[in-house]
Design a protein around this motif. Structure first.
Motif, PDB file in Angstrom:
ATOM      1  N   ASP A  46      11.285   2.232 -11.076  1.00  0.00           N
ATOM      2  CA  ASP A  46      12.391   1.402 -11.305  1.00  0.00           C
ATOM      3  C   ASP A  46      12.730   0.621 -10.295  1.00  0.00           C
ATOM      4  O   ASP A  46      13.284  -1.452 -10.583  1.00  0.00           O
ATOM      5  CB  ASP A  46      13.568   2.485 -11.266  1.00  0.00           C
ATOM      6  CG  ASP A  46      13.930   3.079 -11.745  1.00  0.00           C
ATOM      7  OD1 ASP A  46      13.045   3.759 -12.486  1.00  0.00           O
ATOM      8  OD2 ASP A  46      14.585   4.135 -11.957  1.00  0.00           O
ATOM      9  N   ARG A  47      12.724   0.379  -8.887  1.00  0.00           N
ATOM     10  CA  ARG A  47      12.893  -0.982  -8.012  1.00  0.00           C
ATOM     11  C   ARG A  47      12.266  -1.947  -8.604  1.00  0.00           C
ATOM     12  O   ARG A  47      12.781  -2.481  -8.128  1.00  0.00           O
ATOM     13  CB  ARG A  47      13.287   0.006  -6.376  1.00  0.00           C
ATOM     14  CG  ARG A  47      11.975  -0.058  -6.567  1.00  0.00           C
ATOM     15  CD  ARG A  47      12.279   0.208  -4.183  1.00  0.00           C
ATOM     16  NE  ARG A  47      12.030  -1.373  -4.131  1.00  0.00           N
ATOM     17  CZ  ARG A  47      12.211  -1.594  -2.745  1.00  0.00           C
ATOM     18  NH1 ARG A  47      12.225  -1.311  -1.760  1.00  0.00           N
ATOM     19  NH2 ARG A  47      12.382  -3.125  -2.631  1.00  0.00           N
ATOM     20  N   TRP A  48      11.228  -1.458  -8.620  1.00  0.00           N
ATOM     21  CA  TRP A  48      10.500  -2.334  -8.147  1.00  0.00           C
ATOM     22  C   TRP A  48      10.873  -3.948 -10.210  1.00  0.00           C
ATOM     23  O   TRP A  48      10.259  -4.610 -10.221  1.00  0.00           O
ATOM     24  CB  TRP A  48       8.761  -2.968  -8.580  1.00  0.00           C
ATOM     25  CG  TRP A  48       8.644  -1.819  -7.143  1.00  0.00           C
ATOM     26  CD1 TRP A  48       8.212  -0.842  -6.577  1.00  0.00           C
ATOM     27  CD2 TRP A  48       9.109  -2.410  -5.733  1.00  0.00           C
ATOM     28  NE1 TRP A  48       7.741  -0.503  -5.810  1.00  0.00           N
ATOM     29  CE2 TRP A  48       8.215  -1.504  -5.193  1.00  0.00           C
ATOM     30  CE3 TRP A  48       9.056  -3.465  -5.131  1.00  0.00           C
ATOM     31  CZ2 TRP A  48       8.063  -1.826  -3.734  1.00  0.00           C
ATOM     32  CZ3 TRP A  48       8.395  -3.641  -3.827  1.00  0.00           C
ATOM     33  CH2 TRP A  48       8.754  -2.501  -2.331  1.00  0.00           C
ATOM     34  N   TYR A 120       7.445  -9.547   0.552  1.00  0.00           N
ATOM     35  CA  TYR A 120       8.921  -8.454   0.396  1.00  0.00           C
ATOM     36  C   TYR A 120       8.661  -7.402   0.549  1.00  0.00           C
ATOM     37  O   TYR A 120       7.982  -6.578  -0.364  1.00  0.00           O
ATOM     38  CB  TYR A 120       8.686  -9.095  -1.180  1.00  0.00           C
ATOM     39  CG  TYR A 120      10.529  -8.842  -1.577  1.00  0.00           C
ATOM     40  CD1 TYR A 120      11.490  -9.662  -1.829  1.00  0.00           C
ATOM     41  CD2 TYR A 120      10.473  -7.764  -2.726  1.00  0.00           C
ATOM     42  CE1 TYR A 120      12.561  -9.462  -2.553  1.00  0.00           C
ATOM     43  CE2 TYR A 120      11.681  -6.889  -3.325  1.00  0.00           C
ATOM     44  CZ  TYR A 120      12.538  -8.237  -3.404  1.00  0.00           C
ATOM     45  OH  TYR A 120      13.657  -7.536  -3.870  1.00  0.00           O
ATOM     46  N   ASP A 121       9.815  -7.065   1.130  1.00  0.00           N
ATOM     47  CA  ASP A 121      10.057  -5.303   1.019  1.00  0.00           C
ATOM     48  C   ASP A 121       8.789  -4.740   1.951  1.00  0.00           C
ATOM     49  O   ASP A 121       8.568  -3.920   3.182  1.00  0.00           O
ATOM     50  CB  ASP A 121       9.780  -4.898  -0.233  1.00  0.00           C
ATOM     51  CG  ASP A 121      10.769  -3.429   0.269  1.00  0.00           C
ATOM     52  OD1 ASP A 121      11.210  -3.261   0.382  1.00  0.00           O
ATOM     53  OD2 ASP A 121       9.639  -2.479  -0.092  1.00  0.00           O
ATOM     54  N   ARG A 122       7.489  -4.826   1.811  1.00  0.00           N
ATOM     55  CA  ARG A 122       6.338  -4.155   2.762  1.00  0.00           C
ATOM     56  C   ARG A 122       6.025  -5.267   3.610  1.00  0.00           C
ATOM     57  O   ARG A 122       5.102  -6.602   2.920  1.00  0.00           O
ATOM     58  CB  ARG A 122       5.515  -3.486   0.944  1.00  0.00           C
ATOM     59  CG  ARG A 122       5.600  -2.672   0.796  1.00  0.00           C
ATOM     60  CD  ARG A 122       5.295  -2.729  -0.127  1.00  0.00           C
ATOM     61  NE  ARG A 122       5.985  -1.002  -1.354  1.00  0.00           N
ATOM     62  CZ  ARG A 122       4.725  -0.572  -2.572  1.00  0.00           C
ATOM     63  NH1 ARG A 122       4.022  -1.064  -2.762  1.00  0.00           N
ATOM     64  NH2 ARG A 122       5.084   0.573  -2.852  1.00  0.00           N
ATOM     65  N   LEU A 123       5.599  -5.103   4.695  1.00  0.00           N
ATOM     66  CA  LEU A 123       4.726  -5.651   5.514  1.00  0.00           C
ATOM     67  C   LEU A 123       3.177  -6.417   5.026  1.00  0.00           C
ATOM     68  O   LEU A 123       2.221  -5.236   5.029  1.00  0.00           O
ATOM     69  CB  LEU A 123       5.201  -5.501   7.331  1.00  0.00           C
ATOM     70  CG  LEU A 123       4.701  -6.973   7.983  1.00  0.00           C
ATOM     71  CD1 LEU A 123       5.382  -8.322   7.913  1.00  0.00           C
ATOM     72  CD2 LEU A 123       5.000  -6.857   9.341  1.00  0.00           C
ATOM     73  N   ASP A 173      -1.247   3.066   2.915  1.00  0.00           N
ATOM     74  CA  ASP A 173      -1.560   1.628   2.653  1.00  0.00           C
ATOM     75  C   ASP A 173      -0.283   1.081   2.379  1.00  0.00           C
ATOM     76  O   ASP A 173      -0.600  -0.538   2.836  1.00  0.00           O
ATOM     77  CB  ASP A 173      -2.866   1.423   1.695  1.00  0.00           C
ATOM     78  CG  ASP A 173      -2.129   2.071   0.305  1.00  0.00           C
ATOM     79  OD1 ASP A 173      -0.888   1.927  -0.122  1.00  0.00           O
ATOM     80  OD2 ASP A 173      -3.460   1.445  -0.535  1.00  0.00           O
ATOM     81  N   ASP A 174       0.923   1.370   2.429  1.00  0.00           N
ATOM     82  CA  ASP A 174       1.479   0.855   2.541  1.00  0.00           C
ATOM     83  C   ASP A 174       3.247   0.833   4.690  1.00  0.00           C
ATOM     84  O   ASP A 174       2.528   1.659   4.876  1.00  0.00           O
ATOM     85  CB  ASP A 174       2.585   1.332   1.716  1.00  0.00           C
ATOM     86  CG  ASP A 174       4.614   0.618   1.395  1.00  0.00           C
ATOM     87  OD1 ASP A 174       4.599  -0.273   2.258  1.00  0.00           O
ATOM     88  OD2 ASP A 174       4.807   1.131   0.375  1.00  0.00           O
ATOM     89  N   ASN A 175       2.902  -0.302   4.520  1.00  0.00           N
ATOM     90  CA  ASN A 175       3.302  -0.575   6.355  1.00  0.00           C
ATOM     91  C   ASN A 175       4.641   0.276   6.867  1.00  0.00           C
ATOM     92  O   ASN A 175       4.875   0.483   7.569  1.00  0.00           O
ATOM     93  CB  ASN A 175       3.236  -2.421   6.713  1.00  0.00           C
ATOM     94  CG  ASN A 175       3.481  -2.614   8.033  1.00  0.00           C
ATOM     95  OD1 ASN A 175       3.167  -1.570   8.716  1.00  0.00           O
ATOM     96  ND2 ASN A 175       4.861  -2.648   8.758  1.00  0.00           N
ATOM     97  N   GLN A 272      14.623   8.525  -1.797  1.00  0.00           N
ATOM     98  CA  GLN A 272      14.829   7.374  -1.442  1.00  0.00           C
ATOM     99  C   GLN A 272      14.827   6.105  -2.886  1.00  0.00           C
ATOM    100  O   GLN A 272      13.788   6.609  -3.563  1.00  0.00           O
ATOM    101  CB  GLN A 272      13.647   6.482  -1.045  1.00  0.00           C
ATOM    102  CG  GLN A 272      14.167   5.095  -0.209  1.00  0.00           C
ATOM    103  CD  GLN A 272      12.764   3.998   0.624  1.00  0.00           C
ATOM    104  OE1 GLN A 272      13.151   3.102   1.303  1.00  0.00           O
ATOM    105  NE2 GLN A 272      11.517   5.405   1.305  1.00  0.00           N
ATOM    106  N   ASP A 273      15.765   5.114  -2.583  1.00  0.00           N
ATOM    107  CA  ASP A 273      15.596   4.050  -4.172  1.00  0.00           C
ATOM    108  C   ASP A 273      16.496   4.163  -5.303  1.00  0.00           C
ATOM    109  O   ASP A 273      16.348   3.679  -5.601  1.00  0.00           O
ATOM    110  CB  ASP A 273      13.865   4.234  -5.187  1.00  0.00           C
ATOM    111  CG  ASP A 273      12.885   3.360  -3.874  1.00  0.00           C
ATOM    112  OD1 ASP A 273      13.419   2.426  -2.895  1.00  0.00           O
ATOM    113  OD2 ASP A 273      12.083   3.560  -4.555  1.00  0.00           O
ATOM    114  N   ALA A 274      17.683   5.125  -4.947  1.00  0.00           N
ATOM    115  CA  ALA A 274      18.173   6.039  -5.976  1.00  0.00           C
ATOM    116  C   ALA A 274      18.224   5.956  -7.204  1.00  0.00           C
ATOM    117  O   ALA A 274      18.929   4.974  -8.205  1.00  0.00           O
ATOM    118  CB  ALA A 274      20.157   4.451  -5.494  1.00  0.00           C
TER     119      ALA A 274
END
Ligand code: BGC
Length: 369
Positions: A46-48, A120-123, A173-175, A272-274
């Motif tokens: 949802d969040r994205w 954005y959000d992920r480095l 692969d997500d920082n 996480q993310d509601a």
């Protein structure tokens, strides 16, 4: 707007760099229009979806043109989408990366053309070409998840009672994954050393606990294996889960193994993310017991303010210069605070703030689609 000479001559190094970003090597300086490419990772969560639309709306309200694309968790697709944005003449890239080390080449081209790149959000790692980072205090996300487990189980370091816990972490692969996991582990560690927490699977490192592409199905399968291998005769008291989709995969495996949501035997599960489906489970007591809310409206605003500042010839506001090293440099960052959400406070945090309506929570589908 012309390049702001005053800013160039008297502003900070950041302002100069930002304004210069308006023109590529050897090009005449030209007026920035705010044209922005938004590369988001996936529509599976949802969040994205919410953020892509929100970013577009905010940028368009300033009169800026936008291009929005979703890479659907496929690295080559995202690279190609970013390439098309560069070809279409965007001046800014706001990127929620899929593979944190895969964008070096395309970003190098973007930088040569004078674009400003906002991670954005992920480095984005291993490239000198990231200008700014807009995100949350990702370590704190893990701290909040672990604290929920500690409080729900009533853990105390003086106690001789032991509790069985399993750990899940996000995509390798997500920082962000390492920050979530580290925050959680550092907070649980005293109880692991104190003997109050036992991890029967002994899978305690990031790699064996990871969930490629944050995929709920992978989480479900791993939980099913753990239940099979370690919990035929043992209770499972809690599961540290980094993201709502993963939490729902874990719940599915538990239900398939005859655990009854809401009963005393059902483990405490974080998230996480509601997301609507997870908020519904939290509200009704039918699955995970907690989520971490990161107000993505604030994150979108931070990123858009960065663009707006640069278009206006000034330096974007940051509040952290020393946490996020992407392998080349510490990236100037603006970090927001995540919030713990449970059945007790979800109304105040996500409904009263108009992030989601009570109806949307109630009408959220029970199953994954
Ligand atoms: C984000 C989380 C999200 C996860 C899966 C992470 O990078 O920070 O909010 O749950 O990706 O989409």
């Amino acid at each position: 707007m012309r390049l702001n000479r005053r800013g160039l001559l008297f502003g900070t190094a950041g302002a100069a760099a930002a304004s210069l970003a308006a023109c590529g090597k050897g090009e005449e300086s030209k007026q920035l229009t705010g044209h922005t490419g938004i590369a988001m990772p996936t529509t599976a969560s949802d969040r994205w979806v919410i953020e892509g639309a929100d970013l577009e709306k905010r940028l368009q309200a300033l009169g800026y043109k936008t291009i929005l694309e979703y890479g659907e968790d496929d690295v080559p697709t995202q690279i190609q989408q970013i390439q098309s944005m560069i070809d279409a003449g965007v001046e800014f890239l706001i990127i929620g990366a899929i593979g944190n080390t895969s964008l070096g080449e395309v970003l190098s081209e973007a930088k040569n053309k004078g674009l400003t790149i906002i991670s954005y959000d992920r480095l984005i790692l291993e490239t000198p070409d990231v200008d700014y980072y807009a995100s949350f205090d990702n370590y704190q996300v893990g701290v909040l998840q672990a604290k929920h487990i500690i409080s729900r189980l009533g853990l105390s370091q003086d106690s001789t009672e032991t509790f069985n816990i399993e750990l899940f972490s996000g995509s390798l692969d997500d920082n962000n994954s390492q920050y979530f996991f580290q925050g959680g582990m550092d907070t649980l560690e005293p109880f692991i050393y104190g003997g109050q927490i036992v991890i029967p699977s002994n899978e305690t490192e990031q790699e064996p606990t990871s969930t490629q592409q944050w995929d709920p199905v992978i989480a479900r399968e791993r939980m099913a294996r753990l239940l099979d291998d370690f919990y035929k005769d043992e209770p499972l008291h809690a599961v540290l889960s980094p993201y709502d989709g993963i939490s729902r995969g874990i719940v599915e495996a538990l239900v398939a193994a005859d655990f009854e949501p809401g009963s005393d035997d059902f483990p405490v599960i974080t998230g996480q993310d509601a997301e609507a489906r997870s908020l519904k489970a939290i509200k009704e007591g039918t699955g995970q017991t907690q989520t971490v809310f990161k107000d993505t409206r604030d994150l979108a605003e931070v990123a858009v303010n960065m663009v707006k500042a640069i278009v206006g010839g000034s330096t974007p506001e940051v509040n952290d210069n020393g946490t996020y090293d992407n392998g080349f440099k510490f990236i100037p960052s603006f970090l927001l605070e995540p919030v713990d959400v449970t059945a007790e406070n979800y109304q105040e945090i996500v409904v009263d703030s108009e992030y989601i309506t009570e109806e949307e929570i109630d009408n959220a589908p029970a199953d994954e689609d």
